[in-house]
Design a protein around this motif. Structure first.
Motif: not given
Length: 631
Positions: A269-281
């Motif tokens: 199970v994976y989750a990401r919430v961000a506002n930074d220069p890295e983008r998980v495609d």
């Protein structure tokens, strides 16, 4: 398994007695008296004495099989001391006997010493590694690790292993990670999720491909493997990693990664919430893809994955498995720009242009990924991989341009503003199936691949242009709709087999059909713009046949190949009064030869010679290349 490189073999200190004789070569082999395993990396100190010539001393190192040899002077007195950490040492003297060309004493059995050498007693209370056949086994408890360290911290300390650009390398070459001898999880998950305290041992070895296992001939598909063995108490339970980062300004990133370690049923199970220069495609149980941007990207990513592995009732090289991943990915990007340009024109007043622009993009992607490997029997395997993804995106653009005279008070010449918006929506389907049959020293596979993309792009633009010198204002409104369909279907046969003790043959036939359609319809001020609307249809057929042979001997390898292709292209294009149909047929031939020589670990000399010939024409080309590759 392939022999391990000497770069993995460290330290030395043990003792052994060898016979010496009147011969040209001293030859010996050393094993552990308790386990019977060969001891590699042994440091052997030899003193050769001759009454009339004095003494000569030199040091040897045993190879991965515990063997060593060196030239000797006939009839000399030999004092031999072999040292290996953790083993006792007792120098032995021997006098050579005439009549032999090689000294081949019986196998020497060494026993661990009662105490360690003083100079290494502090740092080496526990053996960091030992040999088990062709496998190096590392002991995690012998490394000085911090509480809470993950597996990546241990791997970085292993001799011969390095991490470059996020990829594991073994002596500069790609390294595959496994868990308990299985392809249970991807490399990044194992490195970042597994705590060091859960690791029982790390085993390093070489693993040949399935065809090489059956034929005994190297086919170039060897793998270097780092196998992580997990303690029983840490299996079949979730291991969670959570990270929260706050940067300067409004940048932040929160990641939650939970993985169930299991030999048969891992879960993620994976989750990401961000506002930074890295983008998980994307994120699957097989890996992830990401990119680094210049500006912060607001993103929300989620994925759930499950894998099932099982062993058939007959002996196989790889476990049967299937896995499925479902996810959703949303990201927004914004950007702003400003430009000031001074332009000089002959016999005219210089002008200055100032441009301001803003862009906003919104994207949503919902993928479903399925991958599998089935053992249909001891001679048949089937792989099926599929990916279905729905994607929707929107892009908003705004630009403002102002032009004025650069001299004097700066009189305005003209100005313009433009707003534009475009949306893209579609579904992409990819499928790949391979059915393989093994017989004698060969294999033949049937291949089917399909890639279909259905996308539609729609949008509009609104512009206002002011010309102050003429006192006129022009407004322009445009709209477009562009549906696009693309199909790429391939079928083929793939043959591999051994034609000698060191030679492999590979033959492949593939036939591909590629279809593409594009309808670009445009309107200006609500009226169909036929002059700029267009329609295009492409139909391509590609039939190719490839023959390839690979020869390997020691450090030298050579590959020769020939590829013949017949390509037929047909294009229909219509725009306003233009209506064209174009066709052509190409026949191409390419001959290729590549030779490699391994000078030393991580350094290879490569040579390439290629010849291209267009059969129905006069075009020919020759390509020659010689390079030194250093990892």
């Amino acid at each position: 398994m392939m022999p391990m490189k000497k770069a993995w073999l460290l330290f030395a200190i043990m003792s052994v007695a060898l016979l010496s004789a009147r011969a040209e070569i001293l030859k010996g082999r050393v094993v552990d008296a308790e386990t019977g395993e060969q001891l590699s990396g042994v440091r052997i100190e030899v003193t050769e004495s001759a009454s009339e010539k004095g003494n000569m001393s030199y040091t040897l190192t045993a190879d991965t099989a515990g063997c060593f040899y060196c030239p000797m002077q006939a009839g000399n007195i030999l004092a031999i001391t072999a040292k290996y950490f953790g083993y006792g040492s007792e120098p032995v003297r021997r006098i050579g006997m005439s009549g032999n060309d090689t000294i081949s004493p019986d196998t020497i059995y060494l026993r661990p010493g009662a105490e360690l050498m003083r100079e290494v007693a502090v740092d080496a209370r526990m053996r960091r590694f030992y040999m088990r056949g062709d496998t190096v086994v590392f002991n995690p408890d012998a490394f000085n690790m911090e509480e809470g360290d993950r597996l990546v911290a241990l791997i970085e300390r292993l001799p011969g292993v390095s991490i470059r650009d996020g990829k594991l390398l073994w002596d500069g070459e790609s390294l595959k990670m496994m868990m308990n001898g299985r392809d249970a999880l991807d490399e990044a998950m194992l490195l970042n999720m597994v705590p060091v305290k859960a690791v029982e041992s790390v085993q390093a070895y070489g693993r040949s491909g399935e065809l090489q296992e059956r034929t005994g001939v190297a086919d170039g598909n060897e793998e270097r493997v780092l196998d992580v063995r997990i303690k029983p108490g840490f299996m079949d339970r979730f291991h969670t990693e959570a990270q929260a980062k706050v940067y300067a300004g409004k940048e932040y990133a929160v990641n939650i990664d939970a993985t169930k370690l299991s030999d048969t049923d891992p879960f993620m199970v994976y989750a990401r919430v961000a506002n930074d220069p890295e983008r998980v495609d994307y994120r699957t149980i097989n890996g992830r893809g990401f990119r680094q941007a210049c500006l912060p990207i607001r993103q929300q990513v989620g994925a759930v994955a499950y894998r099932h592995l099982w062993k058939p009732g007959y002996e196989v090289k790889r476990d049967s498995r299937w896995d499925i991943t479902a996810g959703a990915n949303h990201w927004d990007e914004t950007g702003e720009g400003w430009e000031s340009m001074l332009a000089f024109v002959h016999d005219a007043t210089p002008i200055r242009r100032m441009t301001t622009s803003r862009v906003y993009t919104h994207n949503l992607k919902v993928p479903l990924d399925f991958a599998s490997y089935f053992n249909l029997g001891q001679r048949n395997t089937l792989t099926v991989d599929m990916n279905v993804a729905y994607a929707r995106g929107r892009r908003d653009d705004f630009s403002e341009l102002e032009t004025m005279e650069a001299e004097g008070p700066g009189t305005e010449v003209n100005a313009s503003t433009c707003n534009a918006m475009a949306t893209t929506e579609g579904v992409n389907v990819k499928g790949n199936t391979r059915l393989t049959h093994y017989f004698k020293k060969s294999s033949v596979a049937a291949i089917v691949r399909v890639d279909y993309d259905n996308a539609k792009e729609e949008g509009w633009s609104q512009g206002e242009y002011q010309y102050f010198r003429h006192g006129t204002v022009i407004t322009d409104s445009q709209r477009f709709s562009t549906p696009h369909h693309r199909l790429n279907a391939t079928m083929g046969l793939d043959f591999n087999g051994a034609t000698g003790k060191r030679t492999m043959f590979h033959g492949m036939w593939e036939s591909s059909y590629i279809y593409s359609s594009l309808d670009d319809r445009r309107w200006r001020d609500g009226t169909p713009d036929l002059e700029n609307s267009a329609c295009r249809r492409d139909n391509n057929w590609d039939n190719s046949f490839t023959m390839e042979s690979t020869y390997k001997k020691g450090r030298f390898s050579m590959k020769r190949s020939m590829r013949a292709s017949i390509i037929r292209e047909r294009t229909r294009y219509r725009r306003a009064a233009l209506d064209t149909l174009a066709t052509r047929t190409l026949a191409l031939m390419r001959s290729f030869m590549e030779a490699d020589y391994l000078l030393r670990p991580q350094m290879m000399l490569k040579g390439t010679l290629a010849f291209d010939n267009k059969l129905w024409g006069t075009e020919r080309s020759v390509y020659v290349r010689l390079c030194l590759s250093v990892a």
